[in-house]
Motif scaffolding. Structure first.
Motif, PDB file in Angstrom:
ATOM      1  N   SER A 770       0.833  -1.191   0.000  1.00 50.25           N
ATOM      2  CA  SER A 770       0.000   0.000   0.000  1.00 50.25           C
ATOM      3  C   SER A 770       0.872   1.247   0.000  1.00 50.25           C
ATOM      4  CB  SER A 770      -0.918  -0.001   1.224  1.00 50.25           C
ATOM      5  OG  SER A 770      -1.741   1.132   1.252  1.00 50.25           O
ATOM      6  N   LEU A 771       0.677   2.095  -1.017  1.00 49.73           N
ATOM      7  CA  LEU A 771       1.385   3.377  -1.138  1.00 49.73           C
ATOM      8  C   LEU A 771       0.406   4.493  -0.816  1.00 49.73           C
ATOM      9  CD1 LEU A 771       3.200   2.610  -4.509  1.00 49.73           C
ATOM     10  CD2 LEU A 771       4.237   2.604  -2.234  1.00 49.73           C
ATOM     11  N   ASN A 772       0.768   5.369   0.133  1.00 43.45           N
ATOM     12  CA  ASN A 772      -0.151   6.401   0.589  1.00 43.45           C
ATOM     13  C   ASN A 772       0.569   7.742   0.698  1.00 43.45           C
ATOM     14  OD1 ASN A 772      -2.714   4.759   1.680  1.00 43.45           O
ATOM     15  ND2 ASN A 772      -0.844   3.625   2.195  1.00 43.45           N
ATOM     16  N   GLY A 773      -0.081   8.797   0.207  1.00 46.50           N
ATOM     17  CA  GLY A 773       0.476  10.134   0.325  1.00 46.50           C
ATOM     18  C   GLY A 773       0.471  10.875  -0.991  1.00 46.50           C
ATOM     19  N   PRO A 774       0.737  12.174  -0.965  1.00 44.34           N
ATOM     20  CA  PRO A 774       0.694  13.000  -2.182  1.00 44.34           C
ATOM     21  C   PRO A 774       1.611  12.506  -3.287  1.00 44.34           C
ATOM     22  CG  PRO A 774       0.845  14.372  -0.213  1.00 44.34           C
ATOM     23  CD  PRO A 774       1.050  12.976   0.232  1.00 44.34           C
ATOM     24  N   ARG A 775       2.722  11.817  -2.944  1.00 45.47           N
ATOM     25  CA  ARG A 775       3.654  11.352  -3.980  1.00 45.47           C
ATOM     26  C   ARG A 775       3.477   9.867  -4.294  1.00 45.47           C
ATOM     27  NH1 ARG A 775       7.127  15.568  -5.060  1.00 45.47           N
ATOM     28  NH2 ARG A 775       7.153  14.427  -7.035  1.00 45.47           N
ATOM     29  N   SER A 776       2.387   9.275  -3.833  1.00 46.83           N
ATOM     30  CA  SER A 776       2.195   7.839  -4.074  1.00 46.83           C
ATOM     31  C   SER A 776       1.988   7.534  -5.545  1.00 46.83           C
ATOM     32  CB  SER A 776       1.001   7.316  -3.263  1.00 46.83           C
ATOM     33  OG  SER A 776      -0.194   7.998  -3.605  1.00 46.83           O
ATOM     34  N   ARG A 777       1.368   8.459  -6.312  1.00 50.98           N
ATOM     35  CA  ARG A 777       1.176   8.228  -7.747  1.00 50.98           C
ATOM     36  C   ARG A 777       2.523   8.112  -8.459  1.00 50.98           C
ATOM     37  NH1 ARG A 777      -2.253  12.236  -9.098  1.00 50.98           N
ATOM     38  NH2 ARG A 777      -4.105  10.904  -9.192  1.00 50.98           N
ATOM     39  N   ASP A 778       3.468   8.942  -8.062  1.00 48.75           N
ATOM     40  CA  ASP A 778       4.783   8.896  -8.690  1.00 48.75           C
ATOM     41  C   ASP A 778       5.468   7.554  -8.441  1.00 48.75           C
ATOM     42  OD1 ASP A 778       4.715  11.670  -9.607  1.00 48.75           O
ATOM     43  OD2 ASP A 778       4.899  12.157  -7.476  1.00 48.75           O
ATOM     44  N   VAL A 779       5.369   7.068  -7.205  1.00 44.50           N
ATOM     45  CA  VAL A 779       6.026   5.804  -6.865  1.00 44.50           C
ATOM     46  C   VAL A 779       5.332   4.644  -7.566  1.00 44.50           C
ATOM     47  CG1 VAL A 779       6.664   4.251  -4.981  1.00 44.50           C
ATOM     48  CG2 VAL A 779       6.766   6.726  -4.644  1.00 44.50           C
ATOM     49  N   ALA A 780       3.988   4.648  -7.579  1.00 48.72           N
ATOM     50  CA  ALA A 780       3.251   3.561  -8.229  1.00 48.72           C
ATOM     51  C   ALA A 780       3.549   3.521  -9.723  1.00 48.72           C
ATOM     52  CB  ALA A 780       1.755   3.738  -7.976  1.00 48.72           C
ATOM     53  N   ALA A 781       3.592   4.680 -10.358  1.00 48.08           N
ATOM     54  CA  ALA A 781       3.860   4.724 -11.798  1.00 48.08           C
ATOM     55  C   ALA A 781       5.261   4.240 -12.118  1.00 48.08           C
ATOM     56  CB  ALA A 781       3.647   6.151 -12.316  1.00 48.08           C
ATOM     57  N   GLY A 786       2.042  -0.784 -17.714  1.00 48.48           N
ATOM     58  CA  GLY A 786       0.791  -1.194 -18.323  1.00 48.48           C
ATOM     59  C   GLY A 786      -0.423  -0.554 -17.689  1.00 48.48           C
ATOM     60  N   ILE A 787      -0.234   0.457 -16.839  1.00 41.86           N
ATOM     61  CA  ILE A 787      -1.358   1.125 -16.179  1.00 41.86           C
ATOM     62  C   ILE A 787      -1.187   2.626 -16.325  1.00 41.86           C
ATOM     63  CG2 ILE A 787      -2.580   1.518 -14.005  1.00 41.86           C
ATOM     64  CD1 ILE A 787      -1.607  -1.202 -13.036  1.00 41.86           C
ATOM     65  N   ASP A 788      -2.244   3.291 -16.751  1.00 41.28           N
ATOM     66  CA  ASP A 788      -2.264   4.748 -16.811  1.00 41.28           C
ATOM     67  C   ASP A 788      -2.722   5.265 -15.454  1.00 41.28           C
ATOM     68  OD1 ASP A 788      -2.598   7.444 -17.235  1.00 41.28           O
ATOM     69  OD2 ASP A 788      -3.825   7.220 -19.046  1.00 41.28           O
ATOM     70  N   PHE A 789      -1.823   5.913 -14.683  1.00 42.52           N
ATOM     71  CA  PHE A 789      -2.139   6.351 -13.336  1.00 42.52           C
ATOM     72  C   PHE A 789      -2.706   7.774 -13.280  1.00 42.52           C
ATOM     73  CE2 PHE A 789       0.609   2.803 -12.334  1.00 42.52           C
ATOM     74  CZ  PHE A 789       0.042   2.289 -11.171  1.00 42.52           C
ATOM     75  N   SER A 790      -3.045   8.361 -14.449  1.00 39.68           N
ATOM     76  CA  SER A 790      -3.629   9.699 -14.409  1.00 39.68           C
ATOM     77  C   SER A 790      -4.978   9.653 -13.714  1.00 39.68           C
ATOM     78  CB  SER A 790      -3.796  10.240 -15.835  1.00 39.68           C
ATOM     79  OG  SER A 790      -4.754   9.482 -16.545  1.00 39.68           O
ATOM     80  N   ASN A 791      -5.380  10.807 -13.167  1.00 37.78           N
ATOM     81  CA  ASN A 791      -6.607  10.864 -12.384  1.00 37.78           C
ATOM     82  C   ASN A 791      -7.816  10.493 -13.223  1.00 37.78           C
ATOM     83  OD1 ASN A 791      -7.657  11.222  -9.828  1.00 37.78           O
ATOM     84  ND2 ASN A 791      -8.259  13.334 -10.201  1.00 37.78           N
ATOM     85  N   ASP A 792      -7.820  10.880 -14.488  1.00 41.04           N
ATOM     86  CA  ASP A 792      -8.963  10.578 -15.337  1.00 41.04           C
ATOM     87  C   ASP A 792      -9.024   9.100 -15.692  1.00 41.04           C
ATOM     88  OD1 ASP A 792      -9.736  13.224 -15.299  1.00 41.04           O
ATOM     89  OD2 ASP A 792      -8.626  13.721 -17.133  1.00 41.04           O
ATOM     90  N   ALA A 793      -7.849   8.527 -15.981  1.00 36.56           N
ATOM     91  CA  ALA A 793      -7.826   7.123 -16.399  1.00 36.56           C
ATOM     92  C   ALA A 793      -7.966   6.165 -15.218  1.00 36.56           C
ATOM     93  CB  ALA A 793      -6.536   6.832 -17.153  1.00 36.56           C
ATOM     94  N   PHE A 794      -7.577   6.622 -14.059  1.00 34.79           N
ATOM     95  CA  PHE A 794      -7.569   5.728 -12.888  1.00 34.79           C
ATOM     96  C   PHE A 794      -8.128   6.513 -11.693  1.00 34.79           C
ATOM     97  CE2 PHE A 794      -4.647   2.348 -10.666  1.00 34.79           C
ATOM     98  CZ  PHE A 794      -5.748   1.874  -9.961  1.00 34.79           C
ATOM     99  N   ARG A 800      -7.207  -1.607 -11.486  1.00 38.48           N
ATOM    100  CA  ARG A 800      -6.620  -1.791 -12.807  1.00 38.48           C
ATOM    101  C   ARG A 800      -5.636  -2.961 -12.742  1.00 38.48           C
ATOM    102  NH1 ARG A 800     -10.299   0.926 -13.551  1.00 38.48           N
ATOM    103  NH2 ARG A 800     -10.459   3.018 -14.504  1.00 38.48           N
ATOM    104  N   GLU A 801      -5.369  -3.558 -13.886  1.00 35.82           N
ATOM    105  CA  GLU A 801      -4.418  -4.663 -13.964  1.00 35.82           C
ATOM    106  C   GLU A 801      -3.247  -4.269 -14.843  1.00 35.82           C
ATOM    107  OE1 GLU A 801      -6.231  -8.326 -15.050  1.00 35.82           O
ATOM    108  OE2 GLU A 801      -7.445  -8.446 -13.215  1.00 35.82           O
ATOM    109  N   GLY A 802      -2.049  -4.664 -14.413  1.00 35.84           N
ATOM    110  CA  GLY A 802      -0.831  -4.370 -15.151  1.00 35.84           C
ATOM    111  C   GLY A 802       0.251  -5.321 -14.711  1.00 35.84           C
ATOM    112  N   ALA A 803       1.482  -4.797 -14.557  1.00 40.30           N
ATOM    113  CA  ALA A 803       2.600  -5.645 -14.152  1.00 40.30           C
ATOM    114  C   ALA A 803       3.565  -4.830 -13.305  1.00 40.30           C
ATOM    115  CB  ALA A 803       3.305  -6.214 -15.374  1.00 40.30           C
TER     116      ALA A 803
END
Length: 1004
Positions: A770-781, A786-794, A800-803
């Protein structure tokens, strides 16, 4: 060393094998085959115990498990065992024993003063005198706890091992007296699988003590021959030192085998005790009978013993418990004891018989050898120092309900008493089968059995050895035939038994003395609990007519012997006090267990890791290397917090919380329950199980749901995602995963089997990072592909499924911390590699691992509940402010219960926030919420309690969650939280959401 009371010959002990043991710090010598009781008697011991309530001197009274007085503390340190009857503990070299319930010492017990104060300790005195004044409660509790109890439990872990054994047999025989041996021989000879249970170390029962001839040999030799025949049968298993503890439906019997209690510690190999769980086709109960004492003034003094016990010590152990003996009885069996004593060289002063003119073979035989019989007399008092010194006897009147004439004194140092025999119907009665009073035999006998069992021999009320053998043999043959072996006919003729006939006993429940039954004249009924005849009379006078009520009011039969010795006498005395028939009074309830059992034996090998296995996540090794402190959550070891050098827990948690709020934190959430729900009816199933709708949830979306019990109270909560059209993944709380899975399966299998749904628990398969915090999107991406982490797409509440590192992954965007959050799920085999990749990707953002304590603080700041902490099994969704999750358009489990009048009360406890007036004051969890700070008048009405309380680093103050009556309508009001006697902290009721009330951060 000398054993002054040991006979020069005789007995079944091994005189070539002397044994040294200690009792109360003093060394004693006995022989292999002795019990502690027989060895102490051989050494001339008188007082060996103190009574529970009055701390009177007590000696050894019996020779079996019914011993009420001589309880031992056996062993030392971790291997100490309390309350072991001295009559059942075999001696061995190095055995250490001590008496229990003696304050200071056995001889100088200052609590012996309680005997002089007995007038102030009537039955039920604890109900009458300890109710007030209230300020004395603490003193009462301390003193009572200090005084109560017998032995002392070990304070360190038990080093011994225990195990369990499951077994099946065609015929189970309990008891190896003449009836049990005959039953086992017949059933085994017919080819049936037989298990024979015997609580003693040797087979034979009363044959080891009675001087009886069977087929021209002694009873001891006949029993030895029978044991040898049984050991030669392939399908017969004999368990000695084994006690049948409980008899349950389905002919299921539990048996405790004491495997090493008689051996030195160094010789212990294998389990100390084994608990057998036996399923039997037929059960033969040959459990024998227990001799009753007589109830007369001061009948508890050392040197007063059951007549049968005296015979046992003389015949089996070669011990003469006294030199000058008086036998006091109301039946013929005690005459055998007089003959045994005379044969052993003792001076039998007299047989005092309550019967006016005892006739028959045994009375004639004792008179023929010159023993004086005081017929129609009773012992009306005893004299004592360290042990009994004499008795006073008086003649009974014509009705045997009073005495007449002058008292006489007989000198003696041993009194052998016998008030008749009570069949051991405990196991029979445990099955729910009745017991019936037989007036002719003056005892309770077994009624019609409820299971496939039969009571034989003395257990059925037939005490002659010849009858026991005949009944046992026929029962064994019949039981074998019922199992398909033989035709029920006996394989051999019954052996000839040479024994004197006996006349019926004369029932004497309370020996008349010519004096009123007062509490000043102690006539003991229950020797262990110090219950006297006067106590029972007082209970009847105060309105207690049920024997079950009298038992609890007086504590009759509530000791370790469970009334084996005294309860029948107590029933008889109560019947006289009530003026009713003893059959109408009935008996107390016989319950398992028959005798005391070590907790270890019940647990068996299911202890420690084998009882509650330690579960660790696939990332556990990394947490250990990072210096995490752990806490137990369910069976899981979860990182609690990660202290840096010099950090306190408080400092570490604050640092971890701020890292999540300001940057990014990483949490191992692998322990969350994961249940895959798959099938064409999966949505319908979820619709029925949860309070909110599920059919309209789109694929790739998630929803928070509540699950209720049938009572309408919250059972669990969690987020469920729809992976495909017919496949969902439900998350549960860590500790609730197993219960939730069982709950789902029960409804699916028993109530809705028509639904096409399959459930799979996949908690262990998927690791969750589990990644939590304002910079969690950066770490997850940076970690996943195979996953679009933008707010609109996700968006929030999606999956979502990826790798990750080429490993298939599912990523859920959900936020238990109330921040931008992503939960990466990968196969547990790759979890550590993905975790380390995420840590590496987050280094530039100051990624910080955090534990469960920070997780709790973060969720509390957002007002998120934890089921089981903020709820207690009595909270509804409405109580917790979760009305929006309860559908009004569909049915679900618990819905009808929500409409009960109790559930819609406006003054129910409701979920709120609590903010102390002093921001630095952190409330204690569990603290009671009260209306007024004044706690001087008791009792103080409680209107709620604190469920969660923390210091919030991001808010710079304390926060708390709690439940308060009518709390939803009381926001802004001030209440008080009790923090100790006379102390109450003011706090304001607030919204439970303390941080980011508009949930802007999780949607960023």
């Amino acid at each position: 060393m000398t054993q002054p009371n040991r006979l020069d010959s005789g007995g079944l002990i091994d005189r070539a094998h002397p044994v040294m043991f200690s009792f109360n710090g003093r060394d004693y010598e006995g022989y292999h085959g002795d019990t502690v009781a027989s060895a102490l008697l051989a050494n001339g011991a008188g007082t060996v115990a103190r009574s529970f309530k009055y701390h009177r001197r007590r000696g050894i009274m019996t020779a079996g498990p019914e011993e009420p007085n001589a309880l031992l503390q056996v062993g030392t340190g971790a291997r100490t065992t309390p309350n072991v009857p001295a009559t059942q503990q075999g001696i061995f070299d190095g055995l250490v024993t001590a008496s229990v319930n003696a304050s200071a010492s056995l001889r100088a017990d200052w609590r012996g003063a309680f005997d002089k104060l007995s007038s102030f300790l009537p039955p039920g005195f604890y109900y009458k005198t300890l109710m007030g004044p209230r300020f004395m409660w603490k003193t009462y509790e301390h003193r009572i706890r200090e005084t109560a109890g017998l032995g002392v439990a070990a304070e360190s872990p038990d080093p011994d091992t225990y195990d369990k054994m499951n077994a099946h047999c065609d015929v189970l025989v309990v008891g190896s007296g003449p009836a049990g041996l005959s039953a086992a021989l017949e059933a085994g000879g017919a080819g049936a699988r037989v298990i024979l249970i015997e609580q003693d170390s040797r087979l034979g029962g009363r044959l080891l003590s009675d001087r009886v001839q069977i087929s021209g040999v002694s009873g001891q030799d006949w029993a030895t021959s029978a044991a040898e025949r049984l050991s030669a049968m392939d399908d017969v298993q004999v368990l000695t030192r084994s006690t049948a503890l409980g008899y349950y439906h389905g002919n299921f019997v539990t048996v405790l085998e004491r495997r090493t209690d008689h051996a030195p510690t160094g010789d212990i190999a294998g389990p100390r005790n084994r608990l057998w769980r036996i399923r039997a086709g037929r059960v033969v109960l040959a459990t024998g009978a227990i001799e009753r004492p007589l109830v007369f003034p001061n009948n508890d003094r050392p040197g007063i013993m059951l007549a049968s016990a005296v015979s046992t010590y003389v015949t089996r152990y070669g011990v003469l418990p006294g030199e000058r003996c008086v036998v006091f009885a109301n039946n013929d069996s005690a005459y055998r004891t007089a003959l045994n004593l005379r044969a052993a060289g003792a001076d039998v002063t007299a047989i005092v018989d309550t019967r006016p003119r005892p006739t028959g073979e045994l009375p004639e035989l004792v008179q023929h050898v010159g023993i004086y019989v005081a017929s129609g007399h009773a012992v009306v008092n005893t004299m004592s120092g360290d042990r009994v010194r004499g008795v006073k006897i008086a003649r009974l009147n014509a009705n045997a309900d009073g005495v007449t004439g002058r008292e006489r004194t007989l000198d003696c140092d041993l009194v052998a008493v016998s008030g008749g025999w009570s069949p051991s119907v405990h196991l029979h009665s445990q099955t729910g089968a009745p017991v019936i009073y037989d007036g002719e035999r003056a005892c309770f006998v077994p009624g019609e059995p409820t299971l496939e069992s039969v009571c034989v021999g003395s257990a059925s009320g037939d005490f002659r050895t010849s009858d026991c053998i005949a009944q046992g043999a026929q029962a064994g043959a019949t039981a074998a035939a019922a199992a398909g072996f033989g035709n029920g006919a006996l394989s051999e003729h019954a052996p000839e038994v040479e024994e004197a006939s006996e006349k019926p006993a004369m029932p004497v429940w309370l020996v008349p003395t010519g004096k009123p039954v007062t509490r000043g004249s102690k006539r003991f009924v229950d020797f262990q609990a110090d219950v006297t005849a006067a106590d029972i009379v007082v209970a009847a006078r105060e309105g207690y007519e049920s024997i079950e009520h009298v038992k609890r009011y007086t504590t009759l039969g509530m000791g370790t012997d469970q009334g084996k010795l005294g309860n029948v006498n107590g029933i008889g005395i109560l019947s006289q006090a009530l003026g009713s028939e003893i059959a109408d009074v009935g008996v107390t309830t016989f319950r398992p267990l028959y005798s005391g059992v070590a907790y270890g034996a019940i647990a068996g090998s299911e202890s420690g890791d084998l009882f509650d296995p330690v579960r660790t996540t696939a990332i556990h090794g990394w947490h250990v290397e990072a210096g995490a402190e752990f806490e137990n959550v369910g069976q899981w070891k979860r990182p609690w917090y990660y202290p840096k050098p010099g950090e306190s827990m408080h400092d570490a948690v604050n640092r971890e919380c701020l890292a999540v709020r300001n940057g990014v934190g990483i949490l191992d959430a692998s322990t969350l329950g994961k249940i895959e729900i798959e099938g064409p009816d999966a949505a319908e199933f979820l619709n029925r199980m949860c309070t909110n709708p599920w059919k309209n949830l789109r694929v790739g979306k998630c929803r928070y749901g509540l699950m209720l019990g049938e009572d309408g109270n919250i059972m669990d909560d969690g987020v469920t995602g729809r992976l495909t059209e017919n496949r969902y993944l439900m998350h549960t709380t860590t500790s609730g995963a197993a219960a939730v899975f069982a709950h789902l399966e029960r409804w699916l299998q028993t109530e809705w089997p028509e639904l096409k749904v399959y459930l799979t628990s996949s908690t262990d398969h998927w690791a969750t990072i589990s990644l939590n915090g304002p910079r969690s999107r950066d770490v997850a991406a940076a970690t996943c592909t195979g996953i679009d982490f933008s707010n609109d797409a996700f968006p929030f509440m999606s999956v979502r499924e990826g790798a990750c590192l080429g490993v298939p992954a599912r990523v859920f965007r959900i936020a238990f911390a109330g921040e931008l959050s992503y939960e990466i799920n990968v196969n547990a085999n790759y979890a550590r590699a993905v975790w380390e990749a995420a840590v590496e990707a987050g280094e530039q953002f100051g990624i910080t691992p955090y534990g469960t304590e920070a997780m709790h603080v973060l969720r509390a700041e957002k007002g998120f509940i934890i089921v089981g902490q903020d709820t207690d099994g009595s909270m509804t969704p409405q109580d917790m402010g979760l009305d929006r999750l309860v559908s009004k358009r569909k049915d679900f489990i618990g819905r009808r219960s929500l409409s009960r009048s109790e559930m819609v009360r406006t003054d129910r406890k409701q979920f709120v926030g609590l903010l102390t007036e002093d921001p630095a004051h952190v409330l204690p969890e569990g603290g009671q919420v009260i209306e007024d700070a004044d706690t001087s008048s008791l009792p103080v009405p409680m209107i709620g309690h604190v469920t969660s309380s923390y210091w919030s680093a991001v808010l710079g103050r304390s926060i708390a969650l709690g439940v308060v009556r009518g709390g939803h309508q009381r926001e802004g009001e001030t209440v008080y939280v009790s923090t100790g006697p006379g102390d109450a902290v003011p706090a304001k009721i607030s919204s439970p959401v303390f941080y980011d009330p508009n949930a802007e951060r999780q949607n960023a």
